[in-house]
Scaffold this active site. Sequence first.
Site, PDB file in Angstrom:
ATOM      1  N   HIS A 148       1.661  -9.187 -27.457  1.00 34.90           N
ATOM      2  CA  HIS A 148       1.851  -7.736 -27.375  1.00 34.90           C
ATOM      3  C   HIS A 148       2.688  -7.186 -28.534  1.00 34.90           C
ATOM      4  CE1 HIS A 148       0.303  -4.737 -24.822  1.00 34.90           C
ATOM      5  NE2 HIS A 148       0.514  -5.348 -23.671  1.00 34.90           N
ATOM      6  N   ASP A 180      -2.513  -4.463 -28.641  1.00 35.78           N
ATOM      7  CA  ASP A 180      -2.399  -3.660 -27.427  1.00 35.78           C
ATOM      8  C   ASP A 180      -3.726  -3.695 -26.675  1.00 35.78           C
ATOM      9  OD1 ASP A 180      -4.073  -2.028 -28.942  1.00 35.78           O
ATOM     10  OD2 ASP A 180      -2.426  -0.713 -29.569  1.00 35.78           O
TER      11      ASP A 180
END
Length: 430
Positions: A401, A405
Amino acid sequence: MKKEMTMPRLGESVTEGTIVDWLVQVGDHVEEYDPICEVQTVKVVAEVPSSFTGTITKVLAATDDTIAVGAPLAEIAVEGAVEESAPAADTATSATSETSAEPATPDPAPVAAAQPAVDSTDAPRFSPAVASLLAKYRLHADDIPATGHQGRLTRQDVENFMAEEVSQPAPAAAHQAASPVPTPTPVQNTGFDGQLPGDIITPGSSVRKAIAAHMSQSKNEIPHGWMMVEQDVSNIVVLRQKEKANFQKREGFKLTYFPFFVKAVAQALAKHPRINSSWQNNMKITHKQVNISIAVAKGDELFVPVIKHADDLSIKGIAAEINRLASAVRNGTATADDMQGGTFTVNNTGSFGSVASMGIINYPQAAIIQIESIRKAIQPTPDGRGFTFADMVNLSLSVDHRLLDGVAAGGFLKDVKKNLAAYGPDSNLY
């Protein structure tokens, strides 16, 4: 002249290695490129070659020590080299600047240096650590296939031999005079401190320790995100069923579903370079090559060899590489090059019947995809007026992350699905 042999870098993301076995000892004569020790990294067990021709004068790391890349391993008295004398002025300066130090005395010449070179035809082709294993299990070296450099017997050879012996059926009574294989001792414990009465303690192997360290690093450093989609792969099931018999007859190995998924992922990675990246030293590295890491189990150990330039290979080419790499891992012949350079991992969890799982990212890569098992499911027909049976599969994607995304993950999976849907009953495997 004495020169220091240091830990080499055995992969672009490898920063350390654990000494599995020393293949030489003090006093041994080695030629340049002769293996001096076996080292376990997170990627592979590899033999480390000598950088010089000469005599081993010091061993600077013990078995099971974890050594950083560039740290000293051994000292070698190099043949034909002459010790360089420091200039007199420098000696005087040194003496006056360290007047409080005790007088220096030269190191005595190692006794081993005066020994003649050992005739390799008479010397045992294994290290002292391997000799200890042979004595422990009461084995003879000649009975065990040797896979090391120039026919050298390694610790892994002995362990593999023992594993095969244990897996064989019990011998007939006439042959039961042989010494039994040592078994772990049950732990006697009356309290609970993580152990219970009857528990068995088994020391972790060097490979298992490396896996543990690698997985801990990944989970501790990488914030994992997860997404799963499903795809109808009935067309691939039909195509494989049609081609598998001729494929095995022509190529000599089975056509599985896995190459179709690796190809679909590789094509999508070429279109989505953000996914084909890694986070290293606070920098994002986008990889031009599409090199697919695949998980291969060997007993309770896991190795991750790499299919290089997977986006340029056909289904047959990918299938051949999967077969070659899996065989090399299980036979103990995989090279350091086979195990490095991966930019993305495809894991075939479907082979275990899994339908949904979250993979731990293969550090420092940015993502890993789990290919779950193909299952029959009831799906609506294209016209929406009825239902039919279809072959469905779940694709489970874990992403870093820090780099990726949901938009990036979703776009990538959309193209993987598109690539899988593009196969038909007449698609070319070559």
